[in-house]
Design a protein around this motif. Sequence first.
Motif, PDB file in Angstrom:
ATOM      1  N   GLU A 174       0.697  -1.428   0.180  1.00  0.00           N
ATOM      2  CA  GLU A 174       0.001   0.007  -0.218  1.00  0.00           C
ATOM      3  C   GLU A 174       0.645   1.124  -0.066  1.00  0.00           C
ATOM      4  OE1 GLU A 174      -2.803  -0.445  -0.466  1.00  0.00           O
ATOM      5  OE2 GLU A 174      -3.768  -1.514   0.297  1.00  0.00           O
ATOM      6  N   SER A 196      -3.059  -3.648   4.925  1.00  0.00           N
ATOM      7  CA  SER A 196      -4.387  -3.165   4.653  1.00  0.00           C
ATOM      8  C   SER A 196      -4.167  -5.374   3.916  1.00  0.00           C
ATOM      9  CB  SER A 196      -5.355  -2.921   3.456  1.00  0.00           C
ATOM     10  OG  SER A 196      -4.568  -3.408   2.403  1.00  0.00           O
ATOM     11  N   GLN A 198      -5.786  -6.229   1.684  1.00  0.00           N
ATOM     12  CA  GLN A 198      -6.059  -6.629   0.619  1.00  0.00           C
ATOM     13  C   GLN A 198      -5.769  -7.575  -0.495  1.00  0.00           C
ATOM     14  OE1 GLN A 198      -6.862  -3.619  -1.672  1.00  0.00           O
ATOM     15  NE2 GLN A 198      -7.074  -4.870  -3.150  1.00  0.00           N
ATOM     16  N   LYS A 201      -8.491 -10.227   1.130  1.00  0.00           N
ATOM     17  CA  LYS A 201     -10.000 -10.109   0.779  1.00  0.00           C
ATOM     18  C   LYS A 201     -10.215 -10.980  -0.801  1.00  0.00           C
ATOM     19  CE  LYS A 201      -9.441  -4.962  -0.429  1.00  0.00           C
ATOM     20  NZ  LYS A 201     -10.719  -3.411   0.024  1.00  0.00           N
ATOM     21  N   ARG A 220       0.730   0.620   9.579  1.00  0.00           N
ATOM     22  CA  ARG A 220       1.590   1.744   8.342  1.00  0.00           C
ATOM     23  C   ARG A 220       2.466   2.572   9.202  1.00  0.00           C
ATOM     24  NH1 ARG A 220      -3.422   2.904   3.175  1.00  0.00           N
ATOM     25  NH2 ARG A 220      -4.169   1.224   3.051  1.00  0.00           N
ATOM     26  N   GLN A 234     -10.250   0.261   8.921  1.00  0.00           N
ATOM     27  CA  GLN A 234     -10.374   0.202   8.085  1.00  0.00           C
ATOM     28  C   GLN A 234     -11.855  -0.680   7.686  1.00  0.00           C
ATOM     29  OE1 GLN A 234      -8.139  -1.045   4.572  1.00  0.00           O
ATOM     30  NE2 GLN A 234      -7.826   0.740   4.258  1.00  0.00           N
ATOM     31  N   HIS A 446      -1.990   3.783  -6.750  1.00  0.00           N
ATOM     32  CA  HIS A 446      -3.144   2.613  -5.937  1.00  0.00           C
ATOM     33  C   HIS A 446      -2.708   1.380  -5.207  1.00  0.00           C
ATOM     34  CE1 HIS A 446      -6.615   2.390  -3.158  1.00  0.00           C
ATOM     35  NE2 HIS A 446      -7.231   0.820  -4.296  1.00  0.00           N
ATOM     36  N   HIS A 447      -2.761   0.479  -6.302  1.00  0.00           N
ATOM     37  CA  HIS A 447      -1.724  -0.414  -5.918  1.00  0.00           C
ATOM     38  C   HIS A 447      -1.417  -1.594  -6.683  1.00  0.00           C
ATOM     39  CE1 HIS A 447      -4.928  -2.837  -5.208  1.00  0.00           C
ATOM     40  NE2 HIS A 447      -5.864  -2.462  -4.494  1.00  0.00           N
ATOM     41  N   GLY A 483     -10.961   4.498  -0.715  1.00  0.00           N
ATOM     42  CA  GLY A 483     -10.446   4.568  -2.490  1.00  0.00           C
ATOM     43  C   GLY A 483     -10.292   3.007  -2.395  1.00  0.00           C
ATOM     44  N   GLY A 484     -10.607   3.066  -4.051  1.00  0.00           N
ATOM     45  CA  GLY A 484     -10.009   1.092  -3.925  1.00  0.00           C
ATOM     46  C   GLY A 484     -10.445   0.816  -5.632  1.00  0.00           C
ATOM     47  N   ARG A 487     -10.023  -5.272 -10.124  1.00  0.00           N
ATOM     48  CA  ARG A 487      -8.774  -5.267 -10.106  1.00  0.00           C
ATOM     49  C   ARG A 487      -8.223  -5.793 -10.826  1.00  0.00           C
ATOM     50  NH1 ARG A 487      -8.307  -2.722  -5.471  1.00  0.00           N
ATOM     51  NH2 ARG A 487     -10.681  -3.211  -3.534  1.00  0.00           N
ATOM     52  N   GLY A 528     -13.271  -3.634  -5.007  1.00  0.00           N
ATOM     53  CA  GLY A 528     -13.837  -3.205  -3.609  1.00  0.00           C
ATOM     54  C   GLY A 528     -13.201  -1.860  -3.913  1.00  0.00           C
ATOM     55  N   LEU A 529     -13.260  -1.883  -2.696  1.00  0.00           N
ATOM     56  CA  LEU A 529     -13.026  -0.349  -2.298  1.00  0.00           C
ATOM     57  C   LEU A 529     -12.835  -0.791   0.037  1.00  0.00           C
ATOM     58  CD1 LEU A 529     -15.192   2.267  -2.825  1.00  0.00           C
ATOM     59  CD2 LEU A 529     -15.093  -0.010  -0.515  1.00  0.00           C
ATOM     60  N   ALA A 530     -12.302   0.264   0.123  1.00  0.00           N
ATOM     61  CA  ALA A 530     -11.767   0.522   1.980  1.00  0.00           C
ATOM     62  C   ALA A 530     -12.338   2.104   2.223  1.00  0.00           C
ATOM     63  CB  ALA A 530     -10.797   0.301   2.396  1.00  0.00           C
TER      64      ALA A 530
HETATM   65  N1  ASP Z   1      -6.479  -1.782   0.109  1.00  0.00           N
HETATM   66  C1  ASP Z   1      -7.003  -0.796  -0.748  1.00  0.00           C
HETATM   67  C2  ASP Z   1      -6.379   0.487   0.373  1.00  0.00           C
HETATM   68  O1  ASP Z   1      -5.923   0.416   1.580  1.00  0.00           O
HETATM   69  C3  ASP Z   1      -8.494  -0.219  -0.765  1.00  0.00           C
HETATM   70  C4  ASP Z   1      -8.933  -0.752  -2.148  1.00  0.00           C
HETATM   71  O2  ASP Z   1      -8.320  -1.028  -2.957  1.00  0.00           O
HETATM   72  O3  ASP Z   1      -9.591  -2.075  -1.527  1.00  0.00           O
HETATM   73  O4  ASP Z   1      -6.082   2.185  -0.108  1.00  0.00           O
END
Ligand code: ASP
Length: 589
Positions: A174, A196, A198, A201, A220, A234, A446-447, A483-484, A487, A528-530
């Motif tokens: 992240e 997270s 991530q 999930k 973090r 989250q 984002h990631h 945000g999310g 994928r 998804g999102l968090a």
């Molecule tokens: N894992 C992401 C974050 O912590 C959120 C996501 O992409 O669902 O920002």
Amino acid sequence: MYRSHTCGELRAENIGATVTVAGWVQTIRDKGNILWVDLRDRYGIVQIVGETGVVSDEVMEQLKGMGREFVIQVEGEVIERYQKNPEMETGDIEIKATAVTLLNASITPPFTIEDETDGGEEIRMKYRYLDLRRNPVQEKLKLRHKVSLETRKYLDTVDFMEVETPYLIKSTPEGARDFVVPSRMNPGQFYALPQSPQTFKQLLMVSGYDRYYQIVKCFRDEDLRADRQPEFTQIDCEMAFVEQEDVLNTFEGLIKHLFKTCRNHEFDGDFPRMTYAEAMERYGSDKPDIRFGMEFVNLNSVAQGKGFGVFDNAELVVAINAKGCANYSRKQLDALVNWVKRPQIGALGMIYCKCNEDGTFKSSVDKFFDQDALAEWATAAGAEKGDLILVLSGETNKVRSQMNELRLHMGTELGLRDPNAFAPLWVLDFPLLEWDEESERYHAMHHPFTSPKKEDFDLIDTEPGKVRANAYDLAMNGVELGGGSIRIHNKELQARMFELLGFSDEEAKAQFGFLMNAFEYGAPPHGGLAFGFDRLVATMGGSDSIRDYIAFPKNNSGRDVMIDSPAPLGTEQYEELYLESTAKEETAE
Ligand code: ASP
């Protein structure tokens, strides 16, 4: 039975009843023959009264012996108050004490435990358990509780299942540093705490759980600001067989539900949406505060080519119109210039132009711009008589970020950021990658599991920096609530992404091999999102400090000053964990 009622629930209809209450002594007002005690518990405050001749001498004496924060039990009769207090929920009544029991004494607390306390932040953090007794603090934690409860209720009705994921894992990408935990059973090896959940999930989607959520701690290790904590919570969610639109609709529904049930606030219609590119152009921020306008105006065409080198050499000349501020004094303007020049903002200077009531203009660059030229600025900026135009210039990204700060500052100065107004905004189409000057390579914005937009696939090989992602944020009042992304669920594309990010095959396998393997067994399309739970609750509470909404927060240096942590380990622990410290002199005995 310690009590028949709580301190918050007695009303006029209880007059005549014999009750027992228990709680903490908040204040004692002793007038000799008569005294009043305010008794507090989580539910409220109730007034106890003792009067010589009315209550027994023994009770009177006991009441007189009480001190602040003593824990007592009082039995008595509910009577009507002579002087009602409409400010208090129990203000129509008081309890005439007939028996008093001291349950526990207290030493004098280091600050007053009332709505308005005399204790500074530091002392309140050290004695957080006392600060937590205060009503305003309890109200914040009650809001937090309600938001978590309503989150669970809502998500349950739309088929989300809460699944816990582990805390002792390995690095998750992240973008921050990991907190690590040495493994005693595996010498020289470390777990990382999740930034997270991530990857887990996503694995749950591969496992067919379809709709997952978790209200979960994330860790973090980054430099802290007012709205950051090393561990935070989250609302983490993931859905299978969805496109971006499905995710946005589902979670817009959640946010609307939370505001309605927890704040009694209803939003008008759908949340507005804006692309990242537009948000940057109009507000210089990917989380614009749209409670107020003051949008950016590009002045390049009217301000360049007039011989003013600072503008002529700039990539971007950008203005905002501060309405009604032409009456700013020289001192106020100097203060603004100094404000933008502070290292945190980093502007080299600021140009202004007053649109005077008599129709003339007065700028700080009159030498280069005559009245006609300034009139062009005003037209471009939509400025009228009485307005003040503020201008910054330089390299596009830097100037935008500086102007974003200035805009927010002016919004605050002009009272345009009402904490009880809520302005949500979906920000869409974030770039997939961002260039990192220091490491001279691309990072995932984002990631690394975020999918590129189909229409930008071709750019991946030619202009990776221009590729947009299926990534979205929900901003509110200038805060990123969450945000999310949709994928990547295809092994080849995921491998290509790791390659773009500069991972070698081996590195990608070592770090994320488990996910790549899982993708070989039928990964459904998913996204998804968090939401940052602490931030969400703070925003709902009208505050910008998440710390107030966390029961036991850490300070700006990441310390818990109450339990005094972090702390050195004992020598034995170092040995047991196969660790050596370069700061060993600090080892605890
Ligand atoms: N894992 C992401 C974050 O912590 C959120 C996501 O992409 O669902 O920002």
